[in-house]
Design a protein around this motif. Sequence first.
Motif, PDB file in Angstrom:
ATOM      1  N   UNK A  90       0.854  -1.192   0.000  1.00  0.00           N
ATOM      2  CA  UNK A  90       0.000   0.000   0.000  1.00  0.00           C
ATOM      3  C   UNK A  90       0.892   1.245   0.000  1.00  0.00           C
ATOM      4  N   UNK A  91       0.437   2.291  -0.698  1.00  0.00           N
ATOM      5  CA  UNK A  91       1.213   3.534  -0.773  1.00  0.00           C
ATOM      6  C   UNK A  91       0.368   4.683  -0.227  1.00  0.00           C
ATOM      7  N   UNK A  92       1.058   5.634   0.433  1.00  0.00           N
ATOM      8  CA  UNK A  92       0.384   6.772   1.046  1.00  0.00           C
ATOM      9  C   UNK A  92       1.104   8.061   0.669  1.00  0.00           C
ATOM     10  N   UNK A  93       0.315   9.121   0.498  1.00  0.00           N
ATOM     11  CA  UNK A  93       0.855  10.450   0.243  1.00  0.00           C
ATOM     12  C   UNK A  93       1.375  11.003   1.572  1.00  0.00           C
ATOM     13  N   UNK A  94       2.648  11.365   1.629  1.00  0.00           N
ATOM     14  CA  UNK A  94       3.247  11.865   2.860  1.00  0.00           C
ATOM     15  C   UNK A  94       2.730  13.247   3.246  1.00  0.00           C
ATOM     16  N   UNK A  95       2.199  13.984   2.300  1.00  0.00           N
ATOM     17  CA  UNK A  95       1.690  15.329   2.593  1.00  0.00           C
ATOM     18  C   UNK A  95       0.287  15.289   3.202  1.00  0.00           C
ATOM     19  N   UNK A 149      -4.519   7.383   1.092  1.00  0.00           N
ATOM     20  CA  UNK A 149      -4.157   6.076   0.541  1.00  0.00           C
ATOM     21  C   UNK A 149      -4.169   6.198  -0.976  1.00  0.00           C
ATOM     22  N   UNK A 150      -3.099   5.755  -1.626  1.00  0.00           N
ATOM     23  CA  UNK A 150      -2.956   5.922  -3.065  1.00  0.00           C
ATOM     24  C   UNK A 150      -3.223   4.662  -3.863  1.00  0.00           C
ATOM     25  N   UNK A 151      -3.208   3.507  -3.207  1.00  0.00           N
ATOM     26  CA  UNK A 151      -3.501   2.271  -3.926  1.00  0.00           C
ATOM     27  C   UNK A 151      -3.905   1.174  -2.946  1.00  0.00           C
ATOM     28  N   UNK A 152      -4.574   0.167  -3.511  1.00  0.00           N
ATOM     29  CA  UNK A 152      -4.962  -1.008  -2.725  1.00  0.00           C
ATOM     30  C   UNK A 152      -3.684  -1.730  -2.281  1.00  0.00           C
TER      31      UNK A 152
END
Length: 104
Positions: free
Chosen positions: A68-73, A77-80
């Motif tokens: 899973x990826x996350x925007x640090x700003x 959640x950017x993807x499953x």
Amino acid sequence: MSGWVRVCSTAELLPGESRVAWDGDTPILVVNLDGDVHALEDKCSHEDYELSAGAIDGDQVECTLHGARFDLRSGEALCAPAYAPVRKFPVKVEDGAVWTRDDR
């Protein structure tokens, strides 16, 4: 709501670097993105796993457990497999130090 927790000096958190601070029982991932400092709860919203173990790529962090990826700003959640955001915390830079807190 607790008070501010000192993370480190500004010299110890250069662009592209990260640190983990603790506010009580809450681990907080603090990242310097080209001079802008951001703080997220150090816990993937999909599985209870520390994001600080993952790779930081630009303004994103990837959870090493399931990708899973996350925007640090924003914490988005950017993807499953993660669909819920990660909690974002306030940050301040004052007197040569980086501070954050769990403001829930």
